[in-house]
Design an enzyme around this catalytic site. Structure first.
Site, PDB file in Angstrom:
ATOM      1  N   LEU A  67       4.210  94.778   8.524  1.00 13.31           N
ATOM      2  CA  LEU A  67       4.265  95.219   7.079  1.00 13.31           C
ATOM      3  C   LEU A  67       4.710  93.820   6.403  1.00 13.31           C
ATOM      4  CD1 LEU A  67       6.051  98.753   7.147  1.00 13.31           C
ATOM      5  CD2 LEU A  67       3.147  98.094   6.739  1.00 13.31           C
ATOM      6  N   PRO A  71       5.664  89.977   7.981  1.00 14.13           N
ATOM      7  CA  PRO A  71       5.838  89.081   9.076  1.00 14.13           C
ATOM      8  C   PRO A  71       7.241  88.464   9.159  1.00 14.13           C
ATOM      9  CG  PRO A  71       3.724  88.971   8.335  1.00 14.13           C
ATOM     10  CD  PRO A  71       4.457  89.525   7.340  1.00 14.13           C
ATOM     11  N   GLN A 109      13.737  90.754  12.488  1.00 17.42           N
ATOM     12  CA  GLN A 109      14.245  92.058  13.445  1.00 17.42           C
ATOM     13  C   GLN A 109      14.193  91.446  14.972  1.00 17.42           C
ATOM     14  OE1 GLN A 109      15.038  95.674  12.782  1.00 17.42           O
ATOM     15  NE2 GLN A 109      15.694  94.227  11.465  1.00 17.42           N
ATOM     16  N   GLU A 115      13.456  97.809  17.733  1.00 18.97           N
ATOM     17  CA  GLU A 115      14.217  97.956  19.118  1.00 18.97           C
ATOM     18  C   GLU A 115      13.202  97.268  20.120  1.00 18.97           C
ATOM     19  OE1 GLU A 115      14.734 102.364  19.075  1.00 18.97           O
ATOM     20  OE2 GLU A 115      16.615 101.779  17.725  1.00 18.97           O
ATOM     21  N   GLY A 127      19.543  96.004   7.201  1.00 16.27           N
ATOM     22  CA  GLY A 127      19.336  94.755   7.409  1.00 16.27           C
ATOM     23  C   GLY A 127      17.787  94.550   7.770  1.00 16.27           C
ATOM     24  N   ARG A 184       0.334  97.436  12.738  1.00 15.70           N
ATOM     25  CA  ARG A 184       0.552  96.360  11.509  1.00 15.70           C
ATOM     26  C   ARG A 184       1.946  96.082  11.059  1.00 15.70           C
ATOM     27  NH1 ARG A 184      -2.448  98.989   6.424  1.00 15.70           N
ATOM     28  NH2 ARG A 184      -4.175  97.691   7.326  1.00 15.70           N
TER      29      ARG A 184
END
Lengths: 740, 215
Positions: A625, A627, A633, A700, A476, A623
């Protein structure tokens, strides 16, 4: 490719595809129900099921009814005679089983029982209904033994884990005693469950002594190795496939009972078997985030400089299990000359504790970031300002070691401005909107950036389509998409010209999905393979200096000459494989990710019900990768943080030694109505020290600090300081201001 | 409001009932002996024929009467777009549209639905030709792992029909007035569909956009 010096300018810096907020390439499959998950590989749908295999039989897992002891008798005769039953697998007939080094308790228990709902049998039948019904006919007599289930009771028996010794700097005790302002408080975080939406599931098929296992697992190579060890075969005899995973959060880092029992069942009946753990079994049968008791002491000067800081944490696990490393971030987050951090691990006979999203940092920051809020109040200092004042550019334990990047201050300042922090009333319980007491809270986010070797294979087909293969998984997180973006950027082709195939042990071993290292490391592995492929393409097309060649718009250019990429594969395809290997930079520099969470809550003045009204996260993670997927996330992690703050707790029944609320009605994860609009800001900043992709993990980081920001907002709203998660209304009522 | 009166049982009530019974069944026995009270023999399963019209196509199935609608779809018709997340009505991953209304397919037996008309995720669109709701989910990244997604999409479509029919919710200010398509209404009405990846903020945006495009 060895990565041992900070990355110079490279093809990903163009940011034509990398860094763009493109839609997930697996979106159309997932939104139409066509993405096949572990239990769903069958004929004629996706072509996923191997040719010539019989229809799978169904396995149903029986879990132990005691937490600790022995099976005295196991009578499965009635189950074996039940309609449709093909086999009953148990420790009696499974043959000798090994144990993977990443599992603490055995995945098939008996006669010894190590924890409640440890699998003790698999009933295999022609249908799911028959297997489930027959499992109820198994009669088990147990010899129950006393166990330890209460962390508070056993905490003093805890020992320092061998790999996590106490860390000291200066003289904490003396410095703390001499500090002008001190706080000393104890915080508690409960056991938590991953509660991913797809229960653990596997389908096994044997061909002679070779096993194919479709499963739901974050780490293909770990899973293959541990399954081989458990079954007593060589890893090369196993093909593990996990192309789509219905959530993991650490709960699918390791092989679990579904995989082992599906393999044993399929071997016993000579036919494929599929097994999904029943939801009520998941919570006690699989792993969870262990509870902690944490004591934090901070001594500061009157002007808010931390002089002494100590963080101690107690947790428990089964014998041989690991500790919840809740003190790690405190070693690096704030300055201070005198420091102490210590972990104590006691033995508990609860189910196996193990990694859940941001293991260590998530519960550690739940405590530390309340402590900082308490210190700020005692100092009469704004909590944003206190954090800024105690920023450190170096590892406090090793001042020679700098952070590769450290944007905590910028995260806090950016967030404060965007959130309107200056309008907050620092006096608790003074802001009211109708029946709601309003409060605002802040917390820092911190999580280290870990790097792991990661491999990939890239093919340029004769049709000029690019295919990337790696055993990386997408739980995911957006792996399919960021890997496709990387290959498209490196080879100068449109995103739609790239196919990505993941989660197959036939593919090169990747970093896998864990510890928020997956995105950065797996794309860096793809970068390495693409660099190899670029050399081959340049050579085919007659370019002498591969390094000087540009790949863009489907063309290859250098020295004024332009050749179509397709010309390189006119006669035959090209294939390149490589991996990224990290060598040294992670030791030379402290690599970490930073963030700041700002939250507004309303607490019902009469009932104590807390509602989250606004959430903002500012993240600095190298960076970004993609957005769009990175933001997802972070909002997902913020949502999990709301659960951690307000509702999530596995409740221990100390008589039975189990988590009593073992389903999704009793273990309360946030629902739609609990979550407001969420805002995320990513700070710019490629980090050339992390990898050629210059990215770091974000999945995380987004969880770290969220719960504390909410707890601090609840304090600001009510004046009630709760140090025992989750902040349910019973902990507020009674201390709240009288409703008026 | 008329439609509302014809509802036999609300989704919320169904969820509450299932949660209570499931928790009770899941409690371990204190004696330490499993299944002491279980029957000692098992009779042959009772089979029954049922005809279902699924995504416009009629299927005739001979099923064990214990087979849930969810397992009939997934295991007998290979329509695995409908997901099994909890198998007892707590997560919403198995939401399908049954005669136009959303239902948890795990909480009902297939043979109870002779002649029923079902729409599953497979009946809404294909990867090359997405339904507007599916397209909005992709555009707004309203999912991550994708496992709750088909249920969210079916639930969203059913929910919008309920809203258009004037059915009030817990957050409707006025039970007599037509409810509005606000973020709060969407959040409340979609709360039977869990998303552990936490895409809720994006889900509201996707559903709002798709609802607008259909209005």
């Amino acid at each position: 490719m060895k990565f041992d010096t900070p990355s110079a300018e490279n093809p990903t810096d163009r940011l034509r595809v990398v860094g763009q907020p493109v839609d997930r390439i697996d979106g159309p499959l997932k939104t139409t129900g066509r993405a096949p998950y572990a239990y769903e590989h069958h004929d004629g749908f996706t072509g996923g099921f191997a040719d010539g295999l019989a229809r799978p039989a169904y396995g149903h897992v029986l879990g132990a009814g005691i937490a600790r002891g022995r099976i005295r008798s196991f009578d499965a005769e009635a189950a074996r005679r039940a309609p449709g039953v093909l086999a009953v697998i148990s420790a009696d007939n499974a043959g000798p089983l090994g144990q993977g080094p990443r599992n603490t308790a055995k995945l098939l228990g008996g006669p010894r029982i190590e924890h409640y709902h440890q699998a003790i049998a698999l009933v295999v039948a022609e249908s799911f209904e028959q297997a489930r019904a027959a499992a109820r006919l198994i009669r088990v007599e147990y010899a129950r033994e006393a166990g330890e289930f209460d962390l508070a009771k056993v905490r003093d028996s805890g020992r320092a884990p061998q790999d996590e010794p106490d860390r000291r700097l200066g003289d904490f005790a003396a410095a703390f005693a001499a500090s002008a302002v001190r706080i000393d408080a104890v915080y508690r975080t409960p056991d938590q469950s991953h509660a991913m939406m797809e229960p653990h599931a596997s389908m096994a098929a044997w061909d002679g002594d070779r096993l194919t296992l479709w499963t739901s697992n974050q780490m293909i190579a770990w899973g293959r190795a541990d399954l081989a060890k458990t079954l007593g075969i060589r890893p090369e005899q196993i093909r593990l496939l996990s192309p789509y995973i219905g959530g993991g959060f650490g709960g699918k880092l390791f092989v679990r009972a579904d995989a082992v029992l599906a393999a044993l069942g399929a071997r016993a009946i000579g036919r494929p078997v599929k097994v999904m753990l029943a939801r009520p079994l998941v919570f006690n049968n699989t792993t969870h985030r262990p509870a902690t008791i944490q004591r934090i002491r901070i001594g500061a000067t009157a002007d808010g400089h931390i002089h002494a800081i100590a963080h101690e944490s107690w947790c428990g696990n089964l014998p041989g299990g690991s500790a919840e490393t809740a003190t790690q971030q405190t070693q690096l987050l704030y300055a201070g000359a005198h420091r102490l951090s210590a972990l104590r691990l006691a033995t508990l006979d609860l189910p196996e504790g193990n990694a859940m999203r941001a293991p260590g940092e998530a519960p550690g920051l739940m405590a530390l970031e309340i402590a900082i809020d308490e210190l700020a109040e005692k100092l009469g200092l704004d909590p944003v300002e206190l954090r800024i004042r105690n920023d450190t550019p170096v590892d406090p334990h090793d001042p020679q070691r700098r952070f590769s990047q450290r944007q905590l201050v910028e995260c806090l300042r950016t967030g404060a401005a965007r959130f309107g922090w200056a309008q907050r009333n620092p006096v608790p319980g003074r802001t009211r909107a109708g029946r709601w007491l309003l409060g605002h809270g802040v917390a820092a986010a911190f999580r280290n950036n870990l790097v792991m070797k990661s491999g990939a294979r890239v093919r340029l087909g004769r049709d000029a389509r690019v295919t990337v293969e790696t055993d990386m998984t997408d739980i995911g997180t957006g792996s399919y998409t960021v890997i496709a973006q990387t290959a498209a950027e490196m080879l100068g082709v449109p995103l739609a010209q790239v196919d990505v195939r993941l989660g197959d042990s036939d593919f090169p071993v990747s970093a896998g999905s864990g510890g928020q290292w997956g995105g950065n490391c797996s794309t860096a592995g793809v970068y390495a393979a693409c660099m190899r492929l670029r050399e081959q393409i340049a050579q085919r097309l007659g370019f002498r200096d591969a390094a000087a060649v540009r790949f863009a718009d489907g063309e290859v250019q250098a020295g004024g000459r332009v050749a179509p990429l397709a010309d390189a594969v006119r006669d035959s395809e090209l294939l390149a494989e490589d991996s990224i290997e990290f060598a040294g930079l992670d030791r030379k520099y402290q690599q970490s990710t930073f963030g700041a969470h700002f939250v507004e809550v309303g607490v019902d003045a009469a009932t104590g019900e807390t509602r989250v009204r606004r959430m903002l996260a500012v993240c600095a993670a190298g960076r970004i990768l993609n957005p769009k997927t990175a933001r997802s996330q972070v909002i997902g992690a913020m949502t999990m943080g709301v659960g951690a703050a307000l509702s999530e707790a596995l409740h221990v029944d100390p008589r039975l030694g189990c988590f009593v609320n073992h389903d999704l009605a009793g273990y309360e994860v946030p629902v739609h109505a609990d979550i407001p609009h969420q805002e995320v800001i990513f700070l710019d900043g490629a980090d050339p020290v992390s990898s050629p992709m210059k990215a770091k993990g974000v999945g995380e980081l987004g969880l770290c600090g969220v719960a504390a920001a909410i707890a601090n907002a609840v304090y600001n709203a009510t004046g009630v300081r709760v140090r025992d998660y989750p902040l349910t209304l019973d902990k507020l009522l009674g201390q709240m201001p009288a409703p008026g | 409001m008329d439609d509302c009166l014809h509802l036999k049982i609300t989704r919320r009530r169904l969820l509450i009932a299932s949660a209570v019974s499931a928790s009770a069944a899941a409690l371990p026995s204190l004696s330490g002996a499993a299944s002491r009270d279980a029957p000692q023999t098992a009779a042959a399963p009772v089979q029954q024929r049922v005809r279902l019209r699924i995504n416009g196509e009629v299927h005739s199935l001979e099923l064990d009467t214990r087979t849930t609608l969810l397992d009939a779809l997934r295991e007998h018709l290979q329509l695995t777009g409908t997901k099994k997340g909890c198998d007892h009505g707590q997560c919403g991953a198995c939401t399908v549209l049954l005669d136009g209304r959303r239902i948890n397919a795990c909480l009902t037996l297939a043979v109870m639905h002779e002649g029923a008309e079902l729409t599953t995720i497979e009946g809404l669109g294909t990867p090359g030709r997405l339904h507007p709701m599916q397209a909005a989910f992709v555009k707004h990244d309203a999912f991550q792992c994708g496992y709750c997604t088909p249920g969210q999409i079916c639930s969203a479509l059913g929910m919008l029909d309920e809203l258009r029919a004037g059915q009030p919710s817990h957050v409707s200010a006025d039970l007599e007035a037509a409810p509005t398509l606000s973020a709060d209404e969407i959040r409340e009405r979609m709360s039977g569909n869990l998303c552990r990846c936490g895409a809720y903020s994006n889900l509201v945006e996707a559903i709002t956009e798709a609802a607008g495009s259909r209005a």
